[in-house]
Design an enzyme around this catalytic site. Structure first.
Site, PDB file in Angstrom:
ATOM      1  N   GLY A 613      -0.580  10.906  -2.722  1.00 48.52           N
ATOM      2  CA  GLY A 613      -1.266   9.868  -3.485  1.00 48.52           C
ATOM      3  C   GLY A 613      -2.292   9.147  -2.636  1.00 48.52           C
ATOM      4  O   GLY A 613      -2.571   9.536  -1.502  1.00 48.52           O
ATOM      5  N   SER A 616      -4.223   1.637  -1.264  1.00 48.36           N
ATOM      6  CA  SER A 616      -5.432   0.821  -1.294  1.00 48.36           C
ATOM      7  C   SER A 616      -6.278   1.026  -0.042  1.00 48.36           C
ATOM      8  O   SER A 616      -7.437   0.651  -0.012  1.00 48.36           O
ATOM      9  CB  SER A 616      -5.069  -0.647  -1.463  1.00 48.36           C
ATOM     10  OG  SER A 616      -3.804  -0.917  -0.941  1.00 48.36           O
ATOM     11  N   GLY A 618      -5.899   4.098   2.115  1.00 47.39           N
ATOM     12  CA  GLY A 618      -6.041   5.480   2.524  1.00 47.39           C
ATOM     13  C   GLY A 618      -4.974   6.334   1.875  1.00 47.39           C
ATOM     14  O   GLY A 618      -4.191   5.847   1.044  1.00 47.39           O
ATOM     15  N   ASP A 731      -2.876  -6.719  -8.229  1.00 50.79           N
ATOM     16  CA  ASP A 731      -3.299  -5.392  -8.664  1.00 50.79           C
ATOM     17  C   ASP A 731      -2.167  -4.701  -9.421  1.00 50.79           C
ATOM     18  O   ASP A 731      -1.765  -3.587  -9.095  1.00 50.79           O
ATOM     19  CB  ASP A 731      -3.750  -4.577  -7.445  1.00 50.79           C
ATOM     20  CG  ASP A 731      -4.633  -3.401  -7.846  1.00 50.79           C
ATOM     21  OD1 ASP A 731      -5.051  -3.335  -9.028  1.00 50.79           O
ATOM     22  OD2 ASP A 731      -4.898  -2.539  -6.987  1.00 50.79           O
TER      23      ASP A 731
END
Ligand SMILES: *[C@@H]1O[C@H](CO)[C@@H](O)[C@H](O)[C@H]1NC(C)=O
Ligand SMILES: *[C@@H]1O[C@H](CO)[C@@H](O)[C@H](O)[C@H]1NC(C)=O
Ligand SMILES: *[C@@H]1O[C@H](CO)[C@@H](O)[C@H](O)[C@H]1NC(C)=O
Ligand SMILES: *[C@@H]1O[C@H](CO)[C@@H](O)[C@H](O)[C@H]1NC(C)=O
Ligand SMILES: *[C@@H]1O[C@H](CO)[C@@H](O)[C@H](O)[C@H]1NC(C)=O
Ligand SMILES: *[C@@H]1O[C@H](CO)[C@@H](O)[C@H](O)[C@H]1NC(C)=O
Length: 932
Positions: A613, A616, A618, A731
């Protein structure tokens, strides 16, 4: 029918508050001979002739219109003093304070007055008169810091200070609140009503708060010039819903200008700028747009990246036509000349619209004189037998005649000169707090009683107490004041011995005329020796015992050092290098996150071979530790710039936080330019993959979705209320909700949350967050609260119901190639509003769910995405709603009776929330507003 009654309810609630508003108005007509009621507004005006016996009342030659307030003014002498009006306030309430100036007398040669205006210790304005018949208005929005304020005039450089009116209007609740109000007032620079019906400004009674809304037809120089061609004025007689933060008057919102050629632009001067300002724009759609028509526009000038990119669609932003939309800018830097323009977007059929705007400059609140000093001075004033003419702050802007002030901030009093002022009574004990005092002159009065404790006044150089009726002893500590040069106490009734320390060469000491005061005799010296032997003995005992104590303390310290060592060995195999967290030893003592060697991570991840995946900062890799534990390794791509700080923040934060619904941190690594966080591996990936992923075998049924929602909500609730200080995620989205092997949800990626506070004032932080989930209120005014997470979570709930993404593009029918963007919020809101919840249900769940259960979640989701954060629920309430829905779905709630009535009532509360009523109790079919 019910709509009408609700409307009445609003109306009835408003009237009393407006009435009470008016009785709280303060309106002073300066120089007027009598008080009166203004026959145009019905407002009572009081004359200042009773309260202000200084200065003189002057009748104007050139009266300004018919205004009763501008028949007279009050002139003050041109001297070194300041002249003040004191207004009573309620601490922490916000007010508009307005002072106006009309000179009204022609002056040959044109040297009109120029002087200073102060609000307490805050410099408000330099009043410069240039035309005799013009009204100069100064308006300040303040949050009262105490129970009164002083408005003061002083320091004329030409002419003499004068004033025409002074008004104070209380504001309600959070009107004009800013993030900076502890340190700044707001000085109103422009408040303009666009499309105004006439040149006259709009104010009370149209504006219940009596703000002055200048007409855009006003022909002042440099005011609203450079108007774009095609600008037209529009108006309506329909009511406008103005219930937003600043409650502009309906009459102002009923008019507007539109740029029929696609743009609106203006230029105007902002006095006292460049400066930082609070800016408000007011928009209300007052044209009836056809089905195919849209009005969308952007700000083009001044260019502020985050605002200029935002597209305004008034009716959508405001949730309907004839409703106010009020975006504002908490802190913008503007120039003396402000040029602004709005331009329509390509796909918009109508040009931009503007109803009103307001710009206020931040004014630094000046430090008042030290309040202890002020109390002492007031205590001294009470001894006076005559009226005092000193007003306002003792030091600012000019000092009272009988005091001298130091240059510190806040100022302190350095000298009090009250010689021969006919003071009677005892010297007030408050004097002891005036530590800045170097000179105290109280001679030649009728002061009696004893000399109070002034042992703190160690800076005294000169002390004059002669020619009073003081009794008692002269305290001996006076002799130890290091700077004392002059001590006069003659002609009092002091008694006892004169301390030997006062009889030194460099001190001018006069004490004659005190019959019972005598110099120390030799016997005293023996006493001194006697006491010093005693003192020595005590000292000896003390030092023995302190040596004993010290030994014990050392022993303890050794012990604790040993403990510390043990801890650090357990938690980390290597010390943290270079960063500040190394010092905060307690950080790692939890023994939760531990240091992992880079080589171990390389081994575990098989040299970073399996990417699972993107975080935020890397990529994220899969790994398996030696002990068999599966992990996700979050790497930081850009370690050079912000990486370090973010990394430290994240480690510090994560090792503090443990909750079953938050992804746990196992360890971390920082070596050279490599920084990594090692998390527990979540076998089932992100929620996003499960609802939007391509492989449909991962299908989640409604109960599973509810359980995930409840888990995630609990994780967020813990961040908001279980952590101290509380943490805002910033977020929240489906890709940050991870599922473990048992399909239980855990929230991840809350590392950057704490930075919220530092970055708050920074415009660039606005964009943080993810498109489609971003709280519009936070976007507009940068006020980050837990409610921003609630907004994003509402979007997640809508995704769970509908299976749709937060934003998507739909092809236009004409096949022109350009699609139009849809947001899940607007789409779901409009359908739910129509009572059509069926249309939003994810097709894969259709027919298998109980509608009541969906309704319960739809209701709370729509509340979550309310425009105003205050209308959104807290996480706790959301959890309750989810649990409710789960119960309904499982059928543990009795479906036939209470279940359906509950669903019905949720539909009702939903309706009322659209009508902006604070959740009235509908249970018995009657309307009683209830506290939320
Ligand atoms: C208000 O009163 C003043 C004098 O008191 C009078 O001259 C003026 O015409 C009145 N105005 C109105 C609108 O009644
Ligand atoms: C309102 O608009 C109409 C035209 O649409 C115009 O005739 C009228 O004068 C306007 N009224 C005001 C008060 O501006
Ligand atoms: C506004 O922003 C500027 C620049 O970022 C900053 O210096 C200032 O402190 C902020 N606040 C106020 C009230 O001026
Ligand atoms: C809306 O647009 C379509 C095609 O562009 C047109 O056929 C239709 O007449 C329009 N409807 C209205 C009410 O303007
Ligand atoms: C000091 O003088 C005041 C009046 O001047 C009197 O009321 C008071 O009793 C006096 N106090 C003492 C201690 O003599
Ligand atoms: C006066 O003399 C004493 C000692 O003799 C010294 O401590 C003190 O600082 C002197 N004070 C001044 C004001 O010179």
């Amino acid at each position: 029918m019910s709509f009408v009654s609700q409307f009445l309810l609003i109306f009835l609630c408003l009237i009393p508050s407006i009435l009470s508003q008016v009785t709280e108005f303060t309106s002073i007509d300066c120089g007027a001979t009598t008080s009166y009621t203004d026959n145009t507004t019905g407002l009572p005006w009081i004359s200042d002739s009773i309260t202000n016996n200084q200065g003189i009342s002057v009748r104007l030659e050139n009266t300004y219109g018919n205004s009763q307030q501008y028949q007279t003014r009050r002139d003050f002498p041109t001297d070194n003093k300041k002249y003040c009006y004191t207004l009573t306030t309620q601490e922490r309430r916000r007010y508009i304070v307005r002072a106006t100036f009309v000179y009204g007398t022609s002056v040959s040669g044109g040297t009109y007055p120029k002087f200073q205006l102060y609000l307490d210790a805050t410099k408000w304005s330099t009043v410069t008169v240039m035309e005799s018949s013009r009204v100069y208005v100064n308006e300040m929005i303040i949050r009262a810091q105490s129970s009164s304020i002083d408005v003061c005039l002083c320091c004329a450089t030409t002419g003499s200070p004068f004033i025409s009116t002074l008004e104070m209007r209380p504001l309600n609740l959070s009107m004009y609140a800013t993030d900076y109000e502890d340190d700044f007032y707001l000085k109103v620079a422009q408040r303009v009503n666009f499309g105004a019906p006439s040149q006259e400004p709009i104010r009370y009674p149209d504006d219940p708060y009596d703000r002055i809304w200048e007409s855009d037809l006003d022909r002042r120089p440099n005011f609203l010039v450079g108007v774009a061609p095609g600008t037209e004025r529009i108006n309506t007689t329909r009511n406008i819903n103005v219930n937003t933060r600043e409650y502009p008057p309906v009459k102002v919102m009923q008019t507007a200008v539109v740029g029929t050629k696609g743009s609106l632009s203006y230029r105007l001067n902002l006095e006292d700028f460049p400066a930082n300002a609070r800016a408000y724009a007011y928009f209300a759609e007052i044209e009836d747009l056809g089905v195919n028509e849209t009005r969308k526009f952007k700000m083009e000038q001044p260019y502020m990246p985050d605002y200029s990119n935002a597209v305004v669609n008034i009716a959508e932003n405001a949730n309907g036509s004839y409703t106010l939309y009020e975006p504002s800018y908490m802190n913008v830097t503007l120039d003396f000349v402000l040029t602004f323009s709005f331009v329509k977007t390509r796909d918009s059929t109508r040009g931009p619209l503007l109803s009103a705007m307001e710009i206020s400059r931040y004014v630094n609140i000046g430090a008042k004189t030290d309040q202890q000093d002020v109390r002492s001075l007031n205590a001294l004033r009470l001894l006076s037998q005559s009226e005092w003419t000193d007003e306002g702050d003792p030091c600012i802007p000019t000092n009272w005649e009988w005091v001298t002030c130091g240059s510190s901030s806040p100022p302190r009093i350095t000298k009090i000169l009250l010689s021969g002022k006919n003071l009677k009574g005892e010297i007030p004990p408050e004097l002891k707090n005036m530590e800045g005092l170097t000179e105290l002159w109280l001679d030649g009065n009728s002061l009696n009683g004893t000399i109070p404790d002034i042992s703190n006044l160690v800076n005294l150089k000169i002390l004059h107490l002669e020619n009073n009726q003081l009794t008692g002893h002269l305290p001996s500590y006076v002799g130890s004041f290091p700077y004392l040069q002059e001590l006069y106490i003659q002609n009092n009734s002091l008694s006892g011995e004169i301390p030997a320390s006062l009889l030194r060469g460099n001190l001018t000491f006069r004490y004659e005329g005190n019959p019972r005061l005598r110099r120390a005799t030799k016997t005293r010296n023996k006493l001194v020796v006697g006491t010093s032997v005693g003192v020595l003995a005590i000292l000896f005992v003390l030092s023995i015992s302190s040596i004993l104590l010290l030994c014990r303390f050392r022993a303890n310290k050794k012990k604790s050092q040993r403990n510390e060592k043990g801890n650090s060995l357990r938690t980390s195999t290597r010390p943290l290098t270079g960063y500040s967290i190394a010092r905060g030893g307690s950080l790692m003592d939890d023994g939760v996150a531990y240091y992992i060697q880079l080589s171990d991570i390389e081994e575990a991840t098989n040299s970073f071979s399996k990417k699972i995946g993107k975080g935020s900062f890397g990529p994220v890799y899969y790994g398996k530790m030696k002990d068999g534990k599966e992990v996700a390794v979050k790497t930081m791509a850009d370690s050079s710039s912000h990486g370090t700080k973010q990394f430290i923040t994240e480690v510090a934060l994560l090792s503090r936080i443990h909750h079953r619904n938050l992804v746990p941190l196992i360890g971390y690594c920082e070596e050279e330019h490599q920084r990594m966080l090692v998390y527990e591996y979540m076998h089932n990936g992100t929620l996003r993959d499960h609802i939007h992923g391509s492989d449909n075998q991962k299908h989640l049924d409604w109960l599973a979705r509810l359980r995930i929602a409840e888990d995630a909500a609990k994780g967020l609730e813990y961040l908001h209320t279980g952590c101290n200080p509380s943490i805002i995620h910033r977020d929240v989205k489906t890709s940050n909700i991870l599922l473990d092997i048992n399909m239980r949800a855990k929230v991840s990626d809350f590392g950057l949350s704490r930075q919220a506070e530092e970055d708050l004032t920074h415009i660039s932080s606005v964009a943080r967050g993810t498109v489609g989930y971003l709280d519009p209120e936070y976007y507009a005014n940068q006020q980050l609260t837990e409610k921003s997470d609630v907004y994003s979570f509402g979007v997640v709930l809508l995704e769970l119901i509908s299976g749709r993404k937060p934003v998507w593009t739909e092809e236009c029918g004409s096949g022109s190639g350009s699609g139009s963007d849809w947001s899940i919020v607007h789409w779901a809101r409009s359908l739910i509003r129509k009572g059509d919840v069926l249309s939003i249900i994810d097709p894969t769940m259709a027919g298998t769910v109980k509608i009541e259960s969906i309704w319960r979640i739809a209701e709370v989701a729509i509340q979550c995405v309310e425009q105003h954060s205050s209308s959104r629920p807290r996480m706790q309430e959301i959890i309750l709603a989810i649990q409710d829905a789960t119960k309904i779905e499982k059928g543990t709630d009795k479906v036939d009776t209470s279940g359906s009535s509950k669903a019905q009532s949720s539909r009702k509360t939903l309706l009322t929330s659209f009508l902006d009523i604070q959740s009235p109790d509908l249970s018995n079919g009657s309307l009683y507003p209830s506290a939320r």
